[in-house]
Design a protein around this motif. Structure first.
Motif, PDB file in Angstrom:
ATOM      1  N   GLU A   1       1.113  -1.383   0.086  1.00 13.93           N
ATOM      2  CA  GLU A   1       0.043  -0.057  -0.079  1.00 13.93           C
ATOM      3  C   GLU A   1       0.803   1.342   0.047  1.00 13.93           C
ATOM      4  O   GLU A   1       0.685   2.144  -0.774  1.00 13.93           O
TER       5      GLU A   1
ATOM      6  N   ASP B   1      -0.393   4.394 -16.450  1.00 12.46           N
ATOM      7  CA  ASP B   1       0.102   3.570 -15.473  1.00 12.46           C
ATOM      8  C   ASP B   1       1.513   3.939 -15.046  1.00 12.46           C
ATOM      9  O   ASP B   1       2.325   4.285 -15.983  1.00 12.46           O
TER      10      ASP B   1
ATOM     11  N   ASP C   1       1.672   6.876  -6.704  1.00 16.15           N
ATOM     12  CA  ASP C   1       0.615   7.727  -7.139  1.00 16.15           C
ATOM     13  C   ASP C   1       1.307   9.138  -7.005  1.00 16.15           C
ATOM     14  O   ASP C   1       0.687  10.130  -7.884  1.00 16.15           O
TER      15      ASP C   1
ATOM     16  N   TRP D   1       1.772  -6.982 -10.685  1.00 13.60           N
ATOM     17  CA  TRP D   1       1.282  -5.878  -9.447  1.00 13.60           C
ATOM     18  C   TRP D   1       0.180  -5.232 -10.045  1.00 13.60           C
ATOM     19  O   TRP D   1      -0.621  -5.073  -9.538  1.00 13.60           O
ATOM     20  N   ILE D   2       0.222  -4.439 -11.208  1.00 13.72           N
ATOM     21  CA  ILE D   2      -1.062  -3.538 -11.638  1.00 13.72           C
ATOM     22  C   ILE D   2      -2.135  -4.358 -11.750  1.00 13.72           C
ATOM     23  O   ILE D   2      -3.249  -4.008 -11.187  1.00 13.72           O
ATOM     24  N   ASP D   3      -2.192  -5.537 -12.541  1.00 20.45           N
ATOM     25  CA  ASP D   3      -3.318  -6.138 -12.875  1.00 20.45           C
ATOM     26  C   ASP D   3      -3.899  -6.739 -11.861  1.00 20.45           C
ATOM     27  O   ASP D   3      -4.942  -7.166 -11.613  1.00 20.45           O
ATOM     28  N   GLY D   4      -3.185  -7.122 -10.672  1.00 27.35           N
ATOM     29  CA  GLY D   4      -3.595  -7.592  -9.269  1.00 27.35           C
ATOM     30  C   GLY D   4      -4.336  -6.694  -8.363  1.00 27.35           C
ATOM     31  O   GLY D   4      -4.348  -6.869  -7.315  1.00 27.35           O
ATOM     32  N   GLY D   5      -4.341  -5.280  -8.817  1.00 26.16           N
ATOM     33  CA  GLY D   5      -4.626  -4.270  -7.943  1.00 26.16           C
ATOM     34  C   GLY D   5      -3.568  -3.807  -7.236  1.00 26.16           C
ATOM     35  O   GLY D   5      -3.872  -3.042  -6.241  1.00 26.16           O
ATOM     36  N   ARG D   6      -2.449  -3.793  -7.315  1.00 28.79           N
ATOM     37  CA  ARG D   6      -1.253  -3.300  -6.526  1.00 28.79           C
ATOM     38  C   ARG D   6      -1.270  -3.934  -5.088  1.00 28.79           C
ATOM     39  O   ARG D   6      -1.157  -3.185  -4.334  1.00 28.79           O
ATOM     40  N   LYS D   7      -1.471  -5.431  -4.913  1.00 28.02           N
ATOM     41  CA  LYS D   7      -1.457  -5.662  -3.421  1.00 28.02           C
ATOM     42  C   LYS D   7      -0.459  -6.638  -3.087  1.00 28.02           C
ATOM     43  O   LYS D   7      -0.067  -6.743  -1.879  1.00 28.02           O
TER      44      LYS D   7
END
Ligand SMILES: *Cc1c(COP(=O)(O)O)cnc(C)c1O
Length: 366
Positions: free
Chosen positions: A14, A32, A21, A210-216
């Motif tokens: 997070e 992205d 961001d 990373w990105i496609d997994g919602g950055r979790k």
């Protein structure tokens, strides 16, 4: 006893995403943004290897040493490369790019360096971007030396791959860097069988895991100290204001140029036209019969903290770089740099106007 660098809590996904961001806001982009865990050469190389392959036809604009490197990577990927080289004392124009695209309509990739700290020039990316977009090629930009020194606007300019680093005008760490990636660029990479996968150079790994997994979940342990330094550096920029920081760089470049002209003695701005000169750093041509390395050594003997360095490679004898970036973009640094260089010239028996240079710097600093 806990050590401030060694005993840190792990950097959470997070937290990592929140730093991405903030970097994206600095670039005013909704693309992205991937923070790469290495110096800017990592995303610079990763973005080329991800998109270029046999069949790619590239226009590689060379306005300094980095352009040459990009051409080598592109050829290594099997791309056909058309080099457009301009003298290092000038900038490329949108018209030159337009003409090159008209001559080779099959070009589908354009690589460009925005500002070159090594040569001191900056290119008109907004105008070039409009030409590249009209042609439809993918647009790759090295904005490492321009970010935070002058506007860098990948969305507004139609840049598909925009690479930045924090170690120049941002005044931040050199060990992490970032690239904004457009949807078009992701498509090109996904379709490229040759794009690095399961590799430190891979941007696709970051997209898929990373990105496609919602950055979790992070791909691997991040460079934690460098990420915290990047966050601190973005925080410092936000509190000064990006516009104020860019204005500081513009003033430093204008003042260095004006002061050099007033100093005389044969020392000259290396980039002929002020509009082509990069705000991040000012390059100077050493007077005929002198050696830039010796002048720099003499100046640094007087004041070792000044951001003065002789040019790299073939430019070592003739070029002096005043790296007035980040925390060094101050009137005091410009004044001291010109005073030290003027002193070195005077020591070599060359007449200079130190007081004239001092006044010119003060007058040019907006
Ligand atoms: C400084 C710079 C880089 C990063 O390279 P380093 O020499 O490792 O700092 C990349 N591209 C450009 C145009 C630069 O000026």
């Amino acid at each position: 006893m806990t050590h401030p660098f060694l005993d840190l809590a792990p950097l959470s996904a997070e937290h990592f995403a929140s730093i991405e961001d903030r970097v994206a806001r600095l670039m005013d982009t909704s693309q992205d943004v991937v923070i790469m865990q290495g110096e800017a050469l990592l995303p610079l190389e990763g973005a080329i290897r991800g998109t270029a392959a046999p069949g790619t036809v590239a226009l590689n604009v060379i306005t300094g040493p980095y352009g040459q490197t990009f051409g080598d990577w592109l050829r290594d990927c099997g791309a056909t490369v058309h080099d457009l080289a301009v003298p290092f004392h000038t900038a490329v124009t949108a018209e030159q790019v337009r003409a090159a695209l008209a001559e080779h309509p099959e070009i589908d990739f354009v690589s460009l360096v925005h500002a070159e700290a090594a040569t001191g020039n900056t290119n008109p990316v907004a105008e070039i971007g409009a030409v590249v977009r009209e042609h439809g090629a993918l647009f790759y930009l090295d904005a490492v030396a321009s970010i935070a020194a002058e506007p860098v606007l990948p969305d507004a300019w139609g840049v598909d791959l925009c690479v930045i680093g924090a170690q120049k005008a941002m005044g931040g760490p050199a060990g992490v860097s970032a690239v904004s990636v457009s949807a078009r660029a992701w498509e090109r990479m996904t379709a490229n069988e040759q794009a690095p996968r399961h590799s430190y150079l891979s941007l696709l790994d970051w997209k898929q895991r990373w990105i496609d997994g919602g950055r979790k979940a992070l791909l691997h342990a991040p460079a934690q100290l460098e990420m915290l330094a990047l966050e601190a550096c973005v925080e410092r920029i936000e509190s000064e204001g990006l516009d104020a920081l860019m204005a500081r760089h513009a003033s430093a470049a204008a003042a260095t140029r004006a002061g050099t002209l007033a100093l005389g003695g044969g020392l000259e701005p290396y980039v002929h036209e002020a509009r082509d000169a990069a705000p991040v750093a000012t390059t100077l041509r050493a007077p005929a019969g002198t050696d830039a390395r010796e002048l720099v050594a003499k100046a640094l003997a007087v004041d070792p903290v000044l951001p003065l360095v002789a040019g790299g490679g073939a430019l070592a004898q003739e070029m002096i770089r005043v790296n007035h970036y980040g925390p060094q973009a101050t009137r005091g640094v410009v004044q001291s740099s010109l005073a030290a260089l003027g002193g070195a010239l005077a020591e070599a028996g060359i007449a200079v106007d130190l007081e004239g240079a001092r006044k010119a710097v003060a007058a040019a600093w907006q």
